[in-house]
Design an enzyme around this catalytic site. Structure first.
Site, short mmCIF file in Angstrom:
data_model
loop_
_atom_site.label_atom_id
_atom_site.label_comp_id
_atom_site.label_asym_id
_atom_site.label_seq_id
_atom_site.Cartn_x
_atom_site.Cartn_y
_atom_site.Cartn_z
N ASP A 210 0.83 -1.21 0.00
CA ASP A 210 0.00 0.00 0.00
C ASP A 210 0.86 1.26 0.00
OD1 ASP A 210 0.65 -1.00 2.55
OD2 ASP A 210 -0.96 0.10 3.53
N ASP B 84 3.05 3.78 8.97
CA ASP B 84 1.84 3.14 9.50
C ASP B 84 1.51 3.58 10.93
OD1 ASP B 84 0.80 1.62 7.41
OD2 ASP B 84 2.10 -0.09 7.82
N HIS C 14 -1.70 6.70 6.61
CA HIS C 14 -3.14 6.47 6.42
C HIS C 14 -3.91 7.48 7.26
CE1 HIS C 14 -2.52 2.56 4.51
NE2 HIS C 14 -1.74 2.21 5.50
FE1 FEO Z 1 1.98 -1.93 6.71
FE2 FEO Z 1 -0.06 0.61 5.53
O1 FEO Z 1 1.04 -0.91 5.44
#
Ligand code: FEO
Length: 394
Positions: free
Chosen positions: A82, A163, A222
């Protein structure tokens, strides 16, 4: 598709995934974002990329600020796709860009993409002069992968945390104050419980390693960017990584013919009579990922299953598999269930609780066929006793 300036000459150039509802088995009813950040002035540095499906959206934002072919460095804080998924496409446009990553990051990216990219590995604490500003890299292994790293822009007191401190929220807004603490806390807890919970000790080490930095803004990979609620989110991360829980209980169960549900309800009544708030989570109606925030924050976790074919009911089996991976600690456990013949499910639940190192101060309950009124009264009494034990905990 505008970039958003989050600090002087530092831009959010990520992508919003409005539609994703299942993030590798974790339900994301609010969608998510893949945050990438472009630092301009001196060198052009892109910190992380986005999921490959959203490459065009990121490229469009970058293109409004600089020629993407003139990106000098791409910091890959984390290998998971991602964040790294757009590297192959971007490196075709900017073939001379150095890929700055941890040694584990280089191994992971090479193994996954099988490309001979111009890597530059950095040690923890190493700096990169951008011409007037300085990036500093900190390895944060197992928060939540071996390659995990965060990047700090000292002059702007800005931590690009990948993250860590993330939340799965799709939104047009970028900053925490625009969304509000209640939603952010809910999503940050869900994210921590489903992604970060097994690595509390590593989170503690990372918080200690970063404690000397002046931080005004945390920009995760995120969700929303933290600047108003920094004390609140730090406090939550300290609590969660210390495996501290509240004086409350969660009852997670499934039922076949209604008997296990009756036991669950009687336990709930007893706990509530003792003054303990209870979350009831039927696995018929709640996805395992939505139960995990309750497990994270409750002192006591009660798990119930009917016995089916000499074993666990399959939903409870799936929940226990997920639970074992996420390794919540320092819980009070209690197992219960019902059976027609056999009756092995309660023992199997207790074995998982033992493997997790949970305390089980009371013997589990396993009732054949339908519990009668006297049995339910005894179950309620057990719930009350468990509530009194929870109240004695700090
Ligand atoms: Fe460990 Fe947002 O991926």
């Amino acid at each position: 598709m505008q970039p958003v300036e989050i600090k002087p000459s530092v831009y959010w150039v990520g992508a919003v995934d409005w539609d994703i509802r299942d993030f590798h088995g974790y339900l994301t009813p609010r969608g998510t974002t893949y945050n990438a950040y472009l630092i301009t002035g001196g060198k052009n540095v892109l910190v992380d990329t986005v999921k490959q499906t959203h490459f065009g959206e990121m490229l469009s934002r970058i293109g409004q600020l600089v020629d993407p072919g003139r990106i000098d460095c791409i910091v890959a804080n984390h290998v998971e796709m991602d964040h790294s998924g757009s590297l192959p496409l971007l490196l075709e446009i900017a073939p001379r860009a150095e890929v700055i990553t941890s040694p584990q990051g280089e191994k992971g990216l090479s193994r996954h993409y099988k490309k001979d990219w111009p890597f530059k590995t950095v040690k923890t604490g190493e700096t990169l002069d951008l011409g007037g500003r300085t990036l500093q890299f900190f390895h944060v292994p197992m928060v939540h992968w071996p390659d995990s790293m965060v990047t700090y822009l000292a002059e702007e007191k800005l931590l690009l945390s990948n993250d860590a401190f993330g939340q799965h929220i799709a939104d047009s807004r970028r900053f925490d104050s625009e969304v509000g603490w209640d939603i952010l806390r809910e999503e940050a807890a869900k994210y921590y419980a489903n992604i970060v919970m097994p690595y509390g000790e590593n989170v503690k080490k990372a918080l200690a390693a970063l404690s000397g930095l002046e931080i005004e803004v945390i920009a995760p990979s995120h969700g929303m960017i933290w600047r108003r609620y920094l004390p609140e989110i730090f406090s939550c991360y300290r609590k969660w990584s210390g495996y501290q829980a509240d004086q409350k209980a969660v009852i997670v169960y499934d039922t076949m013919w209604g008997s296990t549900r009756k036991i669950a309800r009687a336990l709930q009544e007893g706990l509530e009579e003792a003054g303990i708030p209870v979350s009831m989570r039927s696995l018929k109606d709640n996805h395992i990922s939505t139960v995990m925030p309750d497990v994270l924050e409750a002192k006591a976790v009660l798990i119930g299953s009917p016995t089916l074919n000499n074993g666990l009911f399959s939903t409870v089996g799936a929940f226990l598999t997920y639970l074992k991976g996420l390794r919540p600690r320092q819980k009070i456990g209690f197992a219960f269930g019902s059976y027609g013949w056999g009756g092995q499910a309660v023992k199997e639940i207790e074995e998982v609780m033992n493997a997790l190192g949970w305390r089980r101060p009371l013997t589990g309950i396993n009732i054949q066929y339908l519990p009668g009124a006297e049995e339910l009264a005894r179950v309620k009494e057990t719930g009350k006793k468990l509530g009194e034990i929870i109240l004695q905990e700090n």
